[in-house]
Write a protein that holds these residues in place. Structure first.
Motif, mmCIF file in Angstrom:
data_model
loop_
_atom_site.group_PDB
_atom_site.id
_atom_site.type_symbol
_atom_site.label_atom_id
_atom_site.label_comp_id
_atom_site.label_asym_id
_atom_site.label_seq_id
_atom_site.Cartn_x
_atom_site.Cartn_y
_atom_site.Cartn_z
ATOM 1 N N THR A 83 43.718 39.251 51.610
ATOM 2 C CA THR A 83 43.337 39.149 53.033
ATOM 3 C C THR A 83 42.014 38.413 53.123
ATOM 4 O OG1 THR A 83 42.114 41.246 53.033
ATOM 5 C CG2 THR A 83 44.468 41.344 53.542
ATOM 6 N N LEU A 84 41.820 37.739 54.244
ATOM 7 C CA LEU A 84 40.596 36.960 54.499
ATOM 8 C C LEU A 84 40.059 37.325 55.875
ATOM 9 C CD1 LEU A 84 40.047 33.136 54.052
ATOM 10 C CD2 LEU A 84 39.811 34.174 56.317
ATOM 11 N N SER A 106 33.836 33.613 53.974
ATOM 12 C CA SER A 106 34.885 34.601 54.232
ATOM 13 C C SER A 106 34.833 35.749 53.228
ATOM 14 C CB SER A 106 36.271 33.940 54.160
ATOM 15 O OG SER A 106 36.370 32.880 55.088
ATOM 16 N N MET A 107 35.118 36.950 53.725
ATOM 17 C CA MET A 107 35.222 38.138 52.877
ATOM 18 C C MET A 107 36.676 38.296 52.450
ATOM 19 S SD MET A 107 32.083 38.895 53.002
ATOM 20 C CE MET A 107 32.064 40.430 52.087
ATOM 21 N N MET A 108 36.877 38.572 51.144
ATOM 22 C CA MET A 108 38.222 38.599 50.585
ATOM 23 C C MET A 108 38.542 39.963 49.955
ATOM 24 S SD MET A 108 38.825 35.376 51.220
ATOM 25 C CE MET A 108 40.390 35.136 50.375
ATOM 26 N N THR A 109 39.828 40.288 49.966
ATOM 27 C CA THR A 109 40.329 41.456 49.232
ATOM 28 C C THR A 109 41.589 41.035 48.496
ATOM 29 O OG1 THR A 109 39.503 42.997 50.909
ATOM 30 C CG2 THR A 109 41.161 43.828 49.385
ATOM 31 N N THR A 123 37.282 42.742 45.403
ATOM 32 C CA THR A 123 36.761 42.147 46.632
ATOM 33 C C THR A 123 35.935 40.922 46.274
ATOM 34 O OG1 THR A 123 34.812 43.598 46.541
ATOM 35 C CG2 THR A 123 36.693 44.348 47.841
ATOM 36 N N GLY A 124 35.838 40.006 47.238
ATOM 37 C CA GLY A 124 35.110 38.778 46.951
ATOM 38 C C GLY A 124 34.614 38.077 48.196
ATOM 39 N N ARG A 125 34.044 36.916 47.951
ATOM 40 C CA ARG A 125 33.492 36.091 49.031
ATOM 41 C C ARG A 125 33.777 34.637 48.703
ATOM 42 N NH1 ARG A 125 27.622 34.685 49.869
ATOM 43 N NH2 ARG A 125 27.449 33.866 51.986
ATOM 44 N N CYS A 126 34.218 33.884 49.714
ATOM 45 C CA CYS A 126 34.526 32.467 49.541
ATOM 46 C C CYS A 126 33.661 31.621 50.471
ATOM 47 C CB CYS A 126 36.000 32.190 49.851
ATOM 48 S SG CYS A 126 37.161 32.939 48.707
ATOM 49 N N LEU A 127 33.142 30.525 49.938
ATOM 50 C CA LEU A 127 32.432 29.522 50.731
ATOM 51 C C LEU A 127 33.227 28.222 50.655
ATOM 52 C CD1 LEU A 127 28.726 30.112 49.577
ATOM 53 C CD2 LEU A 127 29.869 31.033 51.604
#
Length: 219
Positions: A83-84, A106-109, A123-127
């Protein structure tokens, strides 16, 4: 006083009173000894229950530690759902006629469809940076993502796409390394991303799948 005890006392030439006096101390002593044995048994039972409880707790702790420390297979296939959410999208700027440029955070799971393995419950973060050409009806994007698991070990991802605008975006993904158990991670995969109608105005949401293979290269 039991009747047989009195009869035995009379046969031996003793009086009932003496027999009674002789019987009572012995009975009290036996009672005390029986109570002492009973009390000792109860203490032993309580001690065994306590030791058993501690042993079970230690075994559970060791099992949990072993599950956390479990290493990934050196290579394999994967299907990962994600999910984003971008709660503060940046307003795009114009970079020419019908062209816009924007950046996003964006915050990711991530959830591995197998129920465990690469990127599961991480969990993560995308630029990323995105160029939209309204005249050509194309969209181009490039970005990087970092995911982390409960141990703090990280996975690094690179993404690229350039395609006609549409309801689904096909992204080329690449694992470019990691830390801890993910050190040496490499591989390529496809990302099928679908934007969603956001639950809150002014936010961006989406879902998708990552499908491909990976390999952990030993140094």
């Amino acid at each position: 006083m039991p009747a047989n005890y009195l009869r035995r006392a009379k046969q031996l030439g003793g009086s009932p009173e003496a027999a009674t006096n002789n019987f009572q101390p012995t009975s009290r002593r036996n009672l005390f000894e029986n109570f002492s044995v009973f009390r000792g048994t109860k203490i032993q039972e309580e001690t065994m229950r306590t030791v058993t409880s501690i042993s079970v707790s230690l075994l559970l702790a060791v099992a949990a530690s072993g599950a956390t420390a479990q290493q990934l297979p050196a290579e394999g296939k994967f299907s990962i759902s994600y999910t984003l959410t971008n709660s503060s999208p940046v307003k795009p700027i114009s970079i020419g006629k019908d062209k816009e440029f924007t950046v996003s955070s964006s915050m990711m799971t991530g959830m591995n469809d197998a129920g465990s393995g690469l990127l599961h419950n991480m969990t993560g973060r995308c630029l990323s940076a995105v160029v939209t050409d309204k005249a050509a009806k194309t969209i181009e994007g490039h970005g990087y993502c970092t995911y982390a698991d409960a141990d703090g070990d990280q996975v690094f991802e690179k993404t690229d796409y350039n395609q006609p605008s549409g309801p689904t975006i096909l992204i080329q993904g690449q694992w470019i390394g990691g830390t801890g158990k993910f050190t040496g991670l490499e591989g390529t995969f496809e990302i099928h991303h679908s934007p969603l109608k956001a639950a809150v105005d002014g936010t961006v949401q989406g879902v998708g799948k990552k499908i491909g293979t990976y390999k952990i290269k030993t140094m």
